[in-house]
Design an enzyme around this catalytic site. Structure first.
Site, short mmCIF file in Angstrom:
data_model
loop_
_atom_site.label_atom_id
_atom_site.label_comp_id
_atom_site.label_asym_id
_atom_site.label_seq_id
_atom_site.Cartn_x
_atom_site.Cartn_y
_atom_site.Cartn_z
N TYR A 35 -0.56 5.47 -1.95
CA TYR A 35 -1.76 5.20 -2.74
C TYR A 35 -2.77 4.41 -1.92
CZ TYR A 35 -0.57 0.27 -3.71
OH TYR A 35 -0.31 -1.06 -3.60
N LYS A 150 1.48 2.26 2.78
CA LYS A 150 1.06 1.89 1.42
C LYS A 150 1.75 2.82 0.41
CE LYS A 150 -2.99 0.00 -0.94
NZ LYS A 150 -2.41 -1.27 -1.29
N GLU A 182 3.06 -11.85 3.17
CA GLU A 182 1.75 -11.54 2.57
C GLU A 182 1.89 -11.79 1.07
OE1 GLU A 182 0.80 -7.29 2.96
OE2 GLU A 182 2.94 -6.84 2.95
N LEU A 207 1.36 -4.97 5.18
CA LEU A 207 0.32 -3.95 5.09
C LEU A 207 -0.89 -4.37 5.94
CD1 LEU A 207 -0.29 -1.30 3.40
CD2 LEU A 207 -1.80 -2.76 2.07
#
Ligand code: PDD
Length: 286
Positions: A35, A150, A182, A207
């Site tokens: 996505y 992702k 993160e 990411l």
């Protein structure tokens, strides 16, 4: 009168209630899909080509053919934003391996990927949380080892976000081997008392945030010293400022970590400046 919500599914723009995906969709059964999320400000997509480039890379990493060229994606997104009269919010894009009988192996060669997009109205720029600053908690990072992709497999992030909600805070920062990896849906930054902007270097552990990339560029232009290195929870709590970035939060000041006040307990000067610069850049996006 509120406008009827229109979504995109496999070549068609449809009323929300008519957009259906079969239960054998590989995304539904295996979370086998990718996505992306791009922000929309003043009706325009923000830093969108970088998001589409990451979509293309993520799809390549799991061997799903990108069903559209860059210009086709942009045309579809722009059309969807216009059909929904969206001026501020998000465009969500998802591509899965497609629909076929449940099987772990590759689908038959003629299986088309499922392509879906929807918009969400959201106060991304006029966000009151950016004024007060967000509180975060830290949680163990329970994810797999290819977080640079992702993937729609977001169970660990869902659990982290649920813990954050239960603690009454906006975000959870995930920690592995004593270092912050993160946020559950954002990139983590600190500014040390010496005035250095610190964020984790890119690797398969996190990411590659598109907002991260833009903020590092803007920070360099303002003359801030940058360090891409690991940092721990203790260092973050002791920092002068902290913030996180994402397509939906832009630059979000952090004022407390695990109940410990960061800096003066309000959005720091560097963080506010970076948010302003980011908003300026976003408003110039085409
Ligand atoms: N999340 N890290 C993770 C784990 C994320 O899910 C996200 C974004 C980011 C920030 O990336 P970017 O700056 O490119 O948005 C970092 C999106 C917004 C989401 O899942 O809704």
């Amino acid at each position: 009168m509120s406008q009827a919500r229109i979504v995109y599914l496999n070549g068609d723009f449809l009323p929300f209630a008519e957009a259906r995906v079969p239960i054998m969709d590989r995304g539904f059964l295996f979370a086998d899909g990718i996505y992306e999320v791009s922000a929309v400000l003043d009706g325009r997509l923000v830093d969108n080509e970088a998001h589409l480039a990451r979509l293309d890379r993520s799809l390549g990493e799991i061997d799903i053919r990108n069903p559209h060229s860059l210009s086709e994606w942009v045309a579809l997104q722009t059309d969807l934003v216009a059909r929904n009269g969206l001026s501020e919010g998000l465009v969500y894009m998802q591509v899965t391996r497609g629909v076929y009988e449940r099987d772990f192996a590759y689908p038959p060669a003629d299986t088309a990927p499922t392509v879906m997009m929807f918009t969400q109205a959201k106060a991304v720029a006029k966000n009151p949380l950016a004024e007060s600053g967000a509180k975060v908690i830290t949680v163990p990072d329970l994810r797999w080892k290819r977080r640079d992709i992702k993937s729609v497999a977001l169970l660990a992030q869902v659990l982290a976000k649920q813990q954050a909600a239960a603690a009454g805070v906006a975000e959870a920062w995930m920690v592995e081997d004593d270092a912050v990896t993160e946020g559950s849906s954002s990139t983590a930054f600190i500014i040390t008392k010496g005035g250095t902007l610190v964020t984790r270097p890119l690797s398969t552990a996190l990411l590659p945030g598109i907002t991260r990339q833009a903020v590092l560029r803007l920070a360099a232009e303002t003359g801030l010293t940058l360090e891409e290195r690991l940092f721990g929870v203790a260092e973050a709590k002791d920092a002068a400022e902290a913030f996180y970035t994402s397509a939906s939060a832009f630059v979000m000041p952090v004022v407390a970590i695990d109940g410990h006040v960061v800096g003066e307990g309000r959005p720091g000067a560097h963080t506010r400046r970076l948010r302003e610069l980011y908003l300026g850049m976003a408003r110039e996006s085409v």
